[in-house]
Design a protein around this motif. Structure first.
Motif, short mmCIF file in Angstrom:
data_model
loop_
_atom_site.label_atom_id
_atom_site.label_comp_id
_atom_site.label_asym_id
_atom_site.label_seq_id
_atom_site.Cartn_x
_atom_site.Cartn_y
_atom_site.Cartn_z
N ALA A 24 0.85 -1.20 0.00
CA ALA A 24 0.00 0.00 0.00
C ALA A 24 0.88 1.24 0.00
N VAL A 25 1.40 1.59 -1.17
CA VAL A 25 2.28 2.75 -1.30
C VAL A 25 1.63 3.75 -2.25
N THR A 26 2.03 5.00 -2.14
CA THR A 26 1.50 6.04 -3.02
C THR A 26 2.52 6.50 -4.05
N ASP A 27 3.78 6.20 -3.85
CA ASP A 27 4.82 6.62 -4.76
C ASP A 27 4.74 5.80 -6.05
N ALA A 28 4.61 6.49 -7.18
CA ALA A 28 4.42 5.79 -8.46
C ALA A 28 5.62 4.94 -8.82
N ALA A 29 6.83 5.43 -8.54
CA ALA A 29 8.03 4.67 -8.89
C ALA A 29 8.11 3.38 -8.09
N VAL A 30 7.77 3.45 -6.80
CA VAL A 30 7.80 2.24 -5.97
C VAL A 30 6.73 1.26 -6.44
N ARG A 31 5.55 1.77 -6.74
CA ARG A 31 4.46 0.91 -7.21
C ARG A 31 4.83 0.26 -8.55
N LEU A 32 5.42 1.03 -9.44
CA LEU A 32 5.80 0.51 -10.75
C LEU A 32 6.87 -0.57 -10.61
N ALA A 33 7.82 -0.36 -9.69
CA ALA A 33 8.85 -1.37 -9.46
C ALA A 33 8.24 -2.66 -8.91
N ALA A 34 7.25 -2.51 -8.03
CA ALA A 34 6.57 -3.69 -7.48
C ALA A 34 5.79 -4.42 -8.57
N ILE A 35 5.17 -3.66 -9.46
CA ILE A 35 4.45 -4.27 -10.58
C ILE A 35 5.43 -5.04 -11.46
N ASP A 36 6.55 -4.42 -11.77
CA ASP A 36 7.55 -5.07 -12.62
C ASP A 36 8.04 -6.37 -12.00
N GLN A 37 8.32 -6.34 -10.70
CA GLN A 37 8.78 -7.55 -10.02
C GLN A 37 7.67 -8.60 -10.00
N GLY A 38 6.45 -8.15 -9.80
CA GLY A 38 5.33 -9.08 -9.81
C GLY A 38 5.17 -9.75 -11.15
N LEU A 39 5.38 -8.99 -12.24
CA LEU A 39 5.27 -9.56 -13.58
C LEU A 39 6.39 -10.57 -13.83
N VAL A 40 7.57 -10.29 -13.31
CA VAL A 40 8.68 -11.24 -13.44
C VAL A 40 8.31 -12.56 -12.78
N GLN A 41 7.78 -12.47 -11.57
CA GLN A 41 7.37 -13.68 -10.84
C GLN A 41 6.23 -14.40 -11.55
N GLU A 42 5.27 -13.62 -12.06
CA GLU A 42 4.14 -14.22 -12.77
C GLU A 42 4.61 -14.95 -14.02
N ASN A 43 5.53 -14.34 -14.76
CA ASN A 43 6.06 -14.98 -15.97
C ASN A 43 6.81 -16.27 -15.63
N ALA A 44 7.53 -16.25 -14.50
CA ALA A 44 8.26 -17.44 -14.08
C ALA A 44 7.29 -18.57 -13.73
N ILE A 45 6.21 -18.21 -13.04
CA ILE A 45 5.20 -19.21 -12.68
C ILE A 45 4.56 -19.80 -13.93
N ARG A 46 4.27 -18.95 -14.90
CA ARG A 46 3.65 -19.43 -16.13
C ARG A 46 4.61 -20.32 -16.92
N ALA A 47 5.89 -19.94 -16.91
CA ALA A 47 6.88 -20.76 -17.61
C ALA A 47 6.99 -22.13 -16.97
N ASP A 48 7.00 -22.19 -15.64
CA ASP A 48 7.06 -23.47 -14.94
C ASP A 48 5.82 -24.31 -15.25
N SER A 49 4.67 -23.66 -15.27
CA SER A 49 3.43 -24.38 -15.57
C SER A 49 3.46 -24.96 -16.97
N GLY A 50 4.02 -24.17 -17.90
CA GLY A 50 4.11 -24.64 -19.28
C GLY A 50 5.03 -25.83 -19.42
N ARG A 51 6.15 -25.79 -18.69
CA ARG A 51 7.08 -26.91 -18.74
C ARG A 51 6.46 -28.16 -18.12
N ASN A 52 5.74 -27.97 -17.01
CA ASN A 52 5.11 -29.12 -16.36
C ASN A 52 4.03 -29.73 -17.23
N ALA A 53 3.29 -28.86 -17.93
CA ALA A 53 2.24 -29.36 -18.81
C ALA A 53 2.81 -30.13 -19.98
#
Length: 302
Positions: free
Chosen positions: A272-301
């Motif tokens: 729960a932050v208001t600073d756009a740069a901090v929020r954007l960095a958190a979004i970017d990190q979240g997308l990295v993690q999400e992509n990793a999860i999807r890649a693992d799911s694809g390999r398992n499938a």
């Protein structure tokens, strides 16, 4: 029909919008009996009960308890639950009750909800909430349509809503305006996120925003906050937008893409932050993690 006047308003759902409408300025004008399905979840029960206590609301254990004897009902749930709520309410509402469906759903969804309420002897109004409920609260613009539109507008005025406009006598007219408008409003949020994340990863965010000139979003941080805080709920709304467009024969390409971005950002755990740069960095990190999860799911499938 005459608008129902009673000291207790019945609410289905007690989230952000319901709490905004039942805030401090409403006390002494009308009381609230509310039911929220989160109280059925042991993991959410205590938090929702705390909301009831903080807002001085009578939190009902069941939908039937909340609606018992009620003449005025406000439905404020997520898009995915709007029709479910109407059908469940139809089983227990008092004949003659006025049901204000304030949810962000397609005209067809509201028409199906209206049929359920009408069959049960209730009166249904299509209400579209046309702006964020904060900070406006009961000054938020509302559009109303349907055969009970005039009774609904009078009831809303009695409750202290100050910006209510009747847009037609058919259920679906108010929601059509809301849904089609969301192609632009929610789409701009998705465009902001996509552009900002890409520019940030390329190390050229400031330059891109500068190059946009007057087209650069002045509320850049706010748009990111809305998506990360309410993305899942907004994704449900965009599914209803896509359904609206499909019914009109318009390919919902942008609406469907916006739904994907809203869902993606809504699933990322952002502090729960208001600073756009901090929020954007958190979004970017979240997308990295999400992509990793999807890649693992694809390999398992595979």
């Amino acid at each position: 029909m005459e608008p129902p006047i009673e000291p207790i308003v019945r609410m289905i759902g007690f989230g952000e919008a319901a709490m905004a409408f039942a805030g401090d300025e409403a006390r002494g004008i009308w009381a609230v009996s509310a039911y929220d399905s989160k109280t059925d979840d042991p993991g959410e029960w205590a938090r929702k009960r705390a909301d009831y206590d903080r807002m001085d609301v009578d939190g009902a254990a069941t939908l039937g308890d909340a609606l018992s004897g009620g003449r005025l009902i406000l439905s404020l749930v997520t898009a995915g639950q709007a029709l479910v709520a109407a059908r469940q309410a139809a089983r227990v509402l008092m004949p003659g009750a006025l049901y204000l469906d304030m949810n962000s759903v397609a005209p067809a969804t509201k028409q199906a909800a209206a049929a359920a309420i009408s069959t049960a002897g209730g009166h249904y109004a299509d209400v579209a909430v046309m702006a964020p409920v904060h900070p406006a609260r009961r000054a938020v613009p509302l559009l109303v349509s349907g055969p009970a539109a005039h009774a609904a507008a009078d009831a809303l005025a009695t409750l202290g809503f100050t910006d209510v406009t009747i847009v037609g006598d058919a259920v679906g007219q108010a929601s059509a305006i809301k849904m089609i408008r969301s192609v632009m409003i929610k789409g701009l949020e998705a465009l902001t996120a996509e552009c900002a994340v890409a520019a940030s990863r390329a190390g050229v965010l400031d330059q891109v925003l500068t190059s946009l000139g007057p087209a650069a979003p002045a509320d850049f941080a706010y748009r990111l906050e809305r998506m990360t805080s309410h993305g899942r709920r907004r994704a449900e709304e965009m599914a209803e937008v896509a359904a609206t467009l499909a019914t009109l024969g318009v390919p919902p390409a942008m609406a469907s893409a916006t739904q994907g971005w809203q869902q993606l950002l809504g699933e990322i755990d952002i502090p729960a932050v208001t600073d756009a740069a901090v929020r954007l960095a958190a979004i970017d990190q979240g997308l990295v993690q999400e992509n990793a999860i999807r890649a693992d799911s694809g390999r398992n499938a595979a």
